[in-house]
Write a protein that holds these residues in place. Structure first.
Motif: not given
Length: 61
Positions: A47-61
């Motif tokens: 696992e690793f931390e992300i800020n944006y969805c790798p598929i659609c690019g939406r910012k995860l909030v």
């Protein structure tokens, strides 16, 4: 929002192996992580931390 960033497990295919990947919030609640496994949990996971969805690019909030 795509079906990947709403928290559902997505089947991934890489050559001859299959695995699963999904996004979930961390225990702290201020960021998200992408969790994955390789070949049906037989060989490895991570696992690793992300800020944006790798598929659609939406910012995860």
């Amino acid at each position: 929002m795509c079906e990947f960033c709403n928290g559902k497990k997505k089947k991934i295919e890489n050559g001859y192996t299959y695995g699963r990947a999904y996004i979930e919030s961390t225990n702290y609640g201020y960021c998200y992580k992408l969790c994955y496994d390789n070949s049906g949990e037989e060989y490895g996971e991570g696992e690793f931390e992300i800020n944006y969805c790798p598929i659609c690019g939406r910012k995860l909030v």
